[in-house]
Design a protein around this motif. Structure first.
Motif, short mmCIF file in Angstrom:
data_model
loop_
_atom_site.label_atom_id
_atom_site.label_comp_id
_atom_site.label_asym_id
_atom_site.label_seq_id
_atom_site.Cartn_x
_atom_site.Cartn_y
_atom_site.Cartn_z
N TRP A 228 0.84 -1.19 0.00
CA TRP A 228 0.00 0.00 0.00
C TRP A 228 0.88 1.24 0.00
CZ3 TRP A 228 -5.15 0.63 -0.50
CH2 TRP A 228 -6.00 -0.45 -0.22
N ASN A 229 0.44 2.31 -0.67
CA ASN A 229 1.14 3.57 -0.48
C ASN A 229 0.63 4.21 0.81
OD1 ASN A 229 -1.35 4.61 -1.24
ND2 ASN A 229 -0.61 5.69 -3.04
N LYS A 230 1.35 5.25 1.27
CA LYS A 230 1.08 5.82 2.59
C LYS A 230 -0.31 6.45 2.68
CE LYS A 230 4.16 7.99 5.92
NZ LYS A 230 5.35 8.81 6.04
N LYS A 231 -0.80 6.99 1.54
CA LYS A 231 -2.11 7.66 1.55
C LYS A 231 -3.26 6.67 1.30
CE LYS A 231 -0.45 12.21 0.16
NZ LYS A 231 -0.30 13.14 -0.98
N ALA A 232 -2.92 5.39 1.15
CA ALA A 232 -3.92 4.32 0.96
C ALA A 232 -4.80 4.55 -0.28
CB ALA A 232 -4.79 4.18 2.20
N THR A 233 -4.18 5.06 -1.35
CA THR A 233 -4.95 5.25 -2.60
C THR A 233 -4.64 4.18 -3.63
OG1 THR A 233 -3.20 6.69 -3.44
CG2 THR A 233 -5.04 7.77 -2.32
N ALA A 234 -3.55 3.42 -3.45
CA ALA A 234 -3.18 2.41 -4.45
C ALA A 234 -2.32 1.32 -3.84
CB ALA A 234 -2.43 3.07 -5.60
N VAL A 235 -2.33 0.16 -4.50
CA VAL A 235 -1.53 -0.99 -4.06
C VAL A 235 -0.67 -1.45 -5.25
CG1 VAL A 235 -1.65 -3.40 -3.26
CG2 VAL A 235 -3.36 -1.77 -2.50
N LEU A 236 0.59 -1.77 -4.96
CA LEU A 236 1.45 -2.41 -5.95
C LEU A 236 1.49 -3.90 -5.61
CD1 LEU A 236 4.36 0.16 -6.18
CD2 LEU A 236 2.76 -0.40 -8.01
N VAL A 237 1.34 -4.73 -6.63
CA VAL A 237 1.34 -6.19 -6.41
C VAL A 237 2.49 -6.80 -7.21
CG1 VAL A 237 0.02 -8.32 -6.67
CG2 VAL A 237 -1.17 -6.20 -6.13
N ILE A 238 3.43 -7.43 -6.50
CA ILE A 238 4.50 -8.17 -7.18
C ILE A 238 4.06 -9.62 -7.20
CG2 ILE A 238 6.97 -8.71 -7.25
CD1 ILE A 238 7.26 -6.34 -5.17
N GLN A 254 8.66 -12.75 -12.34
CA GLN A 254 7.89 -11.76 -11.60
C GLN A 254 7.21 -10.78 -12.54
OE1 GLN A 254 11.33 -12.01 -10.65
NE2 GLN A 254 10.96 -13.38 -8.95
N THR A 255 6.02 -10.33 -12.14
CA THR A 255 5.35 -9.24 -12.86
C THR A 255 4.87 -8.24 -11.82
OG1 THR A 255 3.34 -10.58 -12.80
CG2 THR A 255 4.56 -10.53 -14.88
N LEU A 256 4.74 -6.98 -12.26
CA LEU A 256 4.35 -5.91 -11.34
C LEU A 256 3.01 -5.33 -11.79
CD1 LEU A 256 5.04 -4.07 -8.95
CD2 LEU A 256 6.37 -2.65 -10.51
N HIS A 257 2.05 -5.27 -10.87
CA HIS A 257 0.71 -4.76 -11.18
C HIS A 257 0.39 -3.58 -10.26
CE1 HIS A 257 -0.10 -8.53 -13.43
NE2 HIS A 257 0.66 -9.05 -12.48
N TYR A 258 -0.42 -2.67 -10.80
CA TYR A 258 -0.84 -1.49 -10.04
C TYR A 258 -2.36 -1.51 -9.92
CZ TYR A 258 -2.08 3.49 -9.47
OH TYR A 258 -2.62 4.67 -9.03
N ILE A 259 -2.87 -1.33 -8.71
CA ILE A 259 -4.33 -1.30 -8.50
C ILE A 259 -4.65 -0.09 -7.63
CG2 ILE A 259 -6.35 -2.61 -7.75
CD1 ILE A 259 -4.56 -5.08 -7.62
N VAL A 279 10.69 -3.21 -5.09
CA VAL A 279 9.74 -2.14 -5.47
C VAL A 279 9.42 -1.37 -4.19
CG1 VAL A 279 7.46 -1.60 -6.41
CG2 VAL A 279 8.73 -3.55 -7.31
N VAL A 280 9.53 -0.04 -4.23
CA VAL A 280 9.22 0.76 -3.04
C VAL A 280 8.42 2.01 -3.42
CG1 VAL A 280 11.08 0.12 -1.46
CG2 VAL A 280 11.56 1.78 -3.24
N TRP A 281 7.48 2.36 -2.55
CA TRP A 281 6.71 3.59 -2.72
C TRP A 281 7.50 4.76 -2.15
CZ3 TRP A 281 2.44 4.63 -5.40
CH2 TRP A 281 1.51 3.62 -5.67
N ASN A 282 7.44 5.90 -2.80
CA ASN A 282 7.93 7.13 -2.19
C ASN A 282 6.92 7.49 -1.09
OD1 ASN A 282 8.37 9.94 -1.59
ND2 ASN A 282 9.40 10.16 -3.55
N PRO A 283 7.39 7.95 0.09
CA PRO A 283 6.43 8.34 1.14
C PRO A 283 5.41 9.40 0.69
CG PRO A 283 8.64 8.17 2.06
CD PRO A 283 8.78 7.99 0.58
N ASN A 284 5.70 10.13 -0.41
CA ASN A 284 4.72 11.11 -0.90
C ASN A 284 3.52 10.45 -1.59
OD1 ASN A 284 5.45 10.45 -3.53
ND2 ASN A 284 6.65 12.29 -3.88
N SER A 285 3.58 9.13 -1.81
CA SER A 285 2.48 8.31 -2.37
C SER A 285 2.15 8.58 -3.84
CB SER A 285 1.19 8.48 -1.55
OG SER A 285 1.38 8.01 -0.25
#
Length: 586
Positions: A228-238, A254-259, A279-285
């Motif tokens: 999850w990103n910090k703002k809980a607006t999206a999830v990255l799935v590896i 491996q494949t990378l998906h965005y939801i 894979v890492v989220w920037n804290p700015n989301s």
């Protein structure tokens, strides 16, 4: 008032102790060293105010500032500890055991009230993986996976299941961070030809087919990691498979998906084939970084449309770490790589420093956003154990090496809540340090005795790609290129490169005497495909065919060929056929 210096907890055969963070690096006198050799687990609370550890006799919880013992639990075999987000509950896990006669074992997952020391609830939790229940940040909800369904408890009342999420077989789930309403991402593996899928729900709306916020299905998944990103607006799935059926990778595929919670989903297109290392989220989301591809690996920052924003080129790396404020990114190569780090200013995409932390098995940003710890821990490496504390500008500020007969198992920064440490402007000038640079001497490549006094000719296995900004330039149209335009642009660039290569080859060939009059048709430079991988295969095939032609000439001149050389000649028809197939596919 200046913010406090975060403590660093150190666990090893020398016992458990805490070190004052920068600038002093002295052992904390407040926390009394626990010198037992059986410290199995440690944990800080989310805000860093509490610290718990199991020393092989008891689980103790202290106030970090005063070192006052708050509670103690008689759980000598606890190997995992975790505090709930608001410090109300301490979860402990012990290895599950059954009686010799095969009867079920006793509950091994305990939830304790930190204030009273009372055991709120015990569960049987056989696997160590995902052992800990998940809490929403305000502790209004707690959830755990039981027999392929997710059970929800409310307000830390564990005697009543407030809600259940039941799909055919929920394998994994994760709760969103931040404020209410809490969202839940669940993963259901595929079976009997059906695809795997990840669905997002908003608690407690689990009923009916329209209740899901978003759904993404995919094949090729034995396990997934959901971020999850910090703002809980999206999830990255590896999504990962255990085995790569093409045989291209030892690590599976491996494949990378965005939801996104608004229902949007996409496959993140990674421009280089190979494993996804990190894979890492920037804290700015609003952006994320992926490290991927066969070595030397690529690293790319993507925005929420999954468009590349900045490409860091290729290099020896397999991990990425954003600073707590999200303004600095470290790309690093640990494990089986040499420990090279690249520290980048994310706002301007400028390289700040390139420190080297050889043999590191662990990396973590200090909550102040300025310092970094790297460590070499057992059992991953049992020699040269110790830790180093750096400033992100590349200066090594503190280095502790464990005595040769001792081991270090873990280091961990005391966490702090967001906002305790203000973000500071990025520095490029290395901060002063009393320690010499930790740069290891570059290892000299082996040279056979016959070449040792001769000038070195540089030969690289591969050319490193330089970093490049992927954002549209201000002079050009702000609109990103469409897929077709991008494909045409790539084809055009590939053709241009091929023409230049053909020209260079022609110049090179004209300087040499022609080796053969009847060279096979494969040696003539052909039009490129626009796909670098296909062009590479074509080039390799031509090289092999040229070598076969030379062998045939040698045989015609009466030279006795080796067995492997004759085998090469026999492969000519198959190679010609393969080349023809590739060229027909253009």
């Amino acid at each position: 008032m200046a913010p406090p210096a975060p403590l660093l907890a150190v666990r090893g055969s020398e016992g458990l102790y805490m070190v004052n963070g920068p600038p002093s690096f002295t052992e904390s006198t407040t926390f009394q060293r626990d010198s037992g050799k059986n410290c199995k687990a440690v944990a800080f609370s989310k805000d860093g105010s509490l610290f718990g550890w199991c020393n092989g006799e008891k689980v103790n919880v202290v106030n970090v500032t005063s070192a006052e013992l708050l509670c103690s639990f008689d759980l000598p075999k606890a190997v995992c500890l975790q505090f709930s987000p608001k410090n109300n509950v301490l979860a402990t896990w012990q290895a599950y055991t059954t009686a010799k006669d095969g009867t079920a074992g006793v509950p091994n997952l305990q939830l304790h009230d930190v204030k009273t020391g009372k055991c709120l609830k015990s569960f049987i939790q056989k696997k160590m993986q995902n052992w800990c229940p998940c809490w929403a940040d305000d502790e209004s909800i707690c959830a755990r996976n039981v027999n392929n369904e997710v059970h929800f408890f409310e307000n830390n009342n564990f005697n009543t299941i407030a809600n259940k999420l039941h799909l055919q077989k929920v394998n994994d789930f994760t709760l969103s961070p931040g404020a209410q309403p809490t969202k839940v991402a669940v993963y259901v593996p595929g079976s009997k030809g059906a695809p795997s899928f990840v669905r997002l729900y908003q608690y407690p709306n689990f009923g009916g087919p329209q209740s899901a916020l978003a759904n993404k299905s995919f094949f090729k998944a034995d396990k997934v990691t959901m971020l999850w990103n910090k703002k809980a607006t999206a999830v990255l799935v590896i999504a990962s498979t255990e085995v790569d059926k093409t045989g291209a990778s030892y690590y599976g595929e491996q494949t990378l998906h965005y939801i996104a919670t608004n229902g949007e989903s996409a496959v993140v297109q990674l421009p280089k084939n190979g494993p996804i290392y990190d894979v890492v989220w920037n804290p700015n989301s609003v952006e994320f970084c992926a490290v991927y591809g066969f070595m030397p690996a690529k690293a790319t920052v993507f925005n929420l449309k999954c468009d590349p924003v900045f490409d860091f080129g290729t290099g020896p790396r397999n991990a990425a770490y954003y600073s707590p404020h999200g303004h600095i990114l470290v790309l690093a190569g640990f494990g089986n790589l040499r420990g090279q780090m690249e520290v980048w200013d994310v706002k301007n995409y400028k390289l700040i420093s390139k420190p080297v932390a050889s043999d590191s098995t662990y990396f973590a940003w200090c909550p102040d956003g300025e310092h970094i710890v790297t460590a070499t821990c057992a059992p991953r490496l049992r020699v040269s154990n110790g830790y180093k504390i750096w400033h992100y500008t590349g200066s090594l500020l503190h280095n502790y090496e464990v005595p040769s007969n001792e081991e270090m198992w873990q280091v961990s920064w005391q966490p702090f809540l967001d906002g305790v440490f203000p973000a500071k402007a990025v520095k490029y000038q290395a901060v002063p340090s009393e320690l010499p640079s930790a740069e290891p001497k570059p290892a000299q490549a082996y040279r056979p005795p016959a070449l040792r006094n001769k000038p070195v000719t540089s030969s690289k296995l591969h050319e490193d790609e330089p970093p490049q900004n992927m954002k549209p330039q201000s002079g050009s149209s702000d609109k990103p290129l469409s897929k077709t335009a991008l494909k045409n642009q790539r084809k055009h660039e590939a053709k241009k490169a091929a023409k230049q290569e053909a020209k260079a080859d022609a110049n090179h060939d004209s300087t040499q005497s022609s080796a053969s009059q009847n060279a096979p048709r494969s040696v003539v430079p052909a039009v490129t495909s626009g796909d670098p991988e296909v062009d590479k295969k074509i080039k390799n095939l031509k090289k092999k065919l040229k070598a076969i032609e030379q062998l045939k000439e040698q045989a015609a001149a009466g030279k006795q060929l080796e067995k492997n050389q004759l085998e090469k000649i026999q492969k000519e028809t198959a190679l010609l056929q393969e080349l023809e197939d590739l060229e027909l596919g253009l």
